[in-house]
Write a protein that holds these residues in place. Structure first.
Motif, PDB file in Angstrom:
ATOM      1  N   SER A 179       1.300  -1.085   0.455  1.00  0.00           N
ATOM      2  CA  SER A 179      -0.083   0.001   0.195  1.00  0.00           C
ATOM      3  C   SER A 179       0.347   1.231   0.282  1.00  0.00           C
ATOM      4  O   SER A 179       0.501   2.117  -0.676  1.00  0.00           O
ATOM      5  CB  SER A 179      -0.795   0.087   1.206  1.00  0.00           C
ATOM      6  OG  SER A 179      -0.216   0.480   2.576  1.00  0.00           O
ATOM      7  N   GLN A 182       1.567   2.683  -3.679  1.00  0.00           N
ATOM      8  CA  GLN A 182       0.611   4.123  -4.076  1.00  0.00           C
ATOM      9  C   GLN A 182       0.910   4.653  -3.298  1.00  0.00           C
ATOM     10  O   GLN A 182       1.564   6.424  -5.103  1.00  0.00           O
ATOM     11  CB  GLN A 182      -1.151   3.812  -3.843  1.00  0.00           C
ATOM     12  CG  GLN A 182      -0.853   2.037  -4.371  1.00  0.00           C
ATOM     13  CD  GLN A 182      -0.922   2.320  -5.982  1.00  0.00           C
ATOM     14  OE1 GLN A 182      -1.137   3.428  -6.522  1.00  0.00           O
ATOM     15  NE2 GLN A 182      -0.970   0.977  -6.517  1.00  0.00           N
ATOM     16  N   ARG A 183       1.318   5.331  -1.959  1.00  0.00           N
ATOM     17  CA  ARG A 183       2.146   6.906  -2.167  1.00  0.00           C
ATOM     18  C   ARG A 183       3.027   7.117  -2.792  1.00  0.00           C
ATOM     19  O   ARG A 183       3.026   8.522  -2.726  1.00  0.00           O
ATOM     20  CB  ARG A 183       1.537   6.588  -0.411  1.00  0.00           C
ATOM     21  CG  ARG A 183       0.158   6.168   0.289  1.00  0.00           C
ATOM     22  CD  ARG A 183       0.398   6.761   1.336  1.00  0.00           C
ATOM     23  NE  ARG A 183       1.153   5.622   2.578  1.00  0.00           N
ATOM     24  CZ  ARG A 183       0.533   4.703   3.196  1.00  0.00           C
ATOM     25  NH1 ARG A 183      -0.521   4.045   2.431  1.00  0.00           N
ATOM     26  NH2 ARG A 183       1.425   3.972   3.924  1.00  0.00           N
ATOM     27  N   ALA A 329      -5.108   9.234   3.603  1.00  0.00           N
ATOM     28  CA  ALA A 329      -5.447   7.586   3.483  1.00  0.00           C
ATOM     29  C   ALA A 329      -5.301   7.188   4.845  1.00  0.00           C
ATOM     30  O   ALA A 329      -6.638   6.778   5.042  1.00  0.00           O
ATOM     31  CB  ALA A 329      -3.927   6.512   3.446  1.00  0.00           C
ATOM     32  N   SER A 333      -9.266   6.108   5.608  1.00  0.00           N
ATOM     33  CA  SER A 333      -9.169   4.659   6.287  1.00  0.00           C
ATOM     34  C   SER A 333     -10.895   4.831   7.786  1.00  0.00           C
ATOM     35  O   SER A 333     -11.497   4.249   7.813  1.00  0.00           O
ATOM     36  CB  SER A 333      -8.169   3.570   6.597  1.00  0.00           C
ATOM     37  OG  SER A 333      -7.602   4.988   7.529  1.00  0.00           O
TER      38      SER A 333
END
Length: 340
Positions: A179, A182-183, A329, A333
């Motif tokens: 994950s 992606q950042r 993010a 979330s």
């Protein structure tokens, strides 16, 4: 309870200070390795959109990495060779610049006290014109100085190797990061977009500077325009270096009050660029405090020299975008959890 909280807070502050000092020392000691490596990664991030496009067209990654390596190195060498005559010319004009400064000091000092008394002090400090003429005797060129510099060849090798393997394995590294990858993609994309816009703005500034200096009759206006474009990537410090250099040129070519015309012209163009052109083209992509940017550039210059000043802003932008993406993010979330 309060004493325990204060002692814990003090311990955390001291730990943070010690960590910062240790990090600064580590960066300084390892500058011969980290400086070219980080510079190569910054170049790799800037050319990452082009790498993605070429890979999307079905070109093998090793060919993409080799091509971008050759392209980046050719551009850097070409820019460096273009500026080398300018730097060598300034060095050769040092005696004339010193004589001009001497005349300025002579004139200003004469307003404060007797010209005869101050002339002896200036003569002792600066020396005679004949002595000044020997300043450039045996002075090595910039290329000579670089090639004999310690570890220069090793640093070039580190730069080339890091740039090639970063471009070659970048997608694999980001894929392995999960994950976080992606950042990382988003951060480098924003940085690349920012520098693409800034490059266009700086190119316009370089063209305007070259035209203005040519109108004033300055020698080598195209080289000075190229210098204005490149130095403007180093916020605050770069324009100051251009103003200082153009002041020296004004002293050697015009003298007197007319020596201020070249730096005044560039300062006007730079203010127009900074206040109107850059905000219009770049927008608000630079979400950083000017104080933070300035201190980062000064810190990079102190730790790694000119390379540190060049990579300070890209690294700061990359870190800022990465932290911003992480915060977004977490907020996303958190919102999903509340809805659930």
């Amino acid at each position: 309870m309060l004493n325990s909280m204060l002692s814990d807070r003090a311990a955390r502050i001291m730990l943070l200070i010690l960590t910062a000092l240790a990090l600064g020392l580590a960066l300084f000691v390892s500058k011969s390795v980290l400086a070219p490596a980080i510079f190569a990664m910054v170049v790799g991030i800037v050319v990452s959109p082009l790498a993605d496009r070429l890979q999307g067209d079905g070109i093998a990654r090793v060919i993409v990495a080799a091509s971008l390596l050759l392209f980046s190195c050719a551009i850097i060498v070409l820019l460096f060779l273009s500026l080398e005559p300018l730097i060598s010319g300034v060095v050769e004009e040092l005696p004339k610049i010193k004589r001009e400064i001497k005349s300025w000091v002579y004139m200003l000092s004469g307003l404060l006290r007797g010209i005869e008394a101050i002339s002896e002090e200036i003569e002792q400090t600066v020396g005679t014109g004949a002595a000044s003429a020997d300043v450039t005797t045996g002075f090595p060129t910039l290329m000579d100085a670089l090639w004999v510099a310690p570890n220069f060849g090793a640093q070039v090798f580190i730069f080339i190797g890091t740039l090639f393997f970063f471009v070659l394995t970048r997608t694999d590294i980001y894929a392995a990061a999960g994950s976080l990858g992606q950042r990382l993609y988003r951060a480098e994309h924003e940085v690349a977009r920012y520098f693409a816009a800034v490059t266009l703005v700086n190119a316009g500034l370089g063209v305007a500077t070259a035209i203005g200096l040519a109108a004033l009759g300055i020698d080598s206006p195209l080289i000075w325009g190229l210098a204005a474009m490149l130095l403007n990537f180093i916020l605050y410090l770069g324009p100051l270096m251009m103003i200082a250099g153009l002041t020296f040129v004004g002293m050697t070519q015009f003298g007197g009050a007319a020596a201020l015309m070249p730096p005044a012209l560039f300062l006007t163009l730079n203010l127009i660029e900074a206040q109107f052109v850059t905000p219009a083209f770049v927008g608000h992509q630079l979400h950083l405090s000017p104080l933070v940017v300035f201190l980062a550039i000064v810190f990079g210059l102190w730790i790694w020299g000119p390379v540190g000043a060049i990579v300070a802003l890209p690294v700061l932008l990359w870190i800022g975008q990465l932290l911003r993406s992480s915060a977004e993010a977490r907020m996303s979330s958190g919102g999903k959890n509340e809805v659930g």
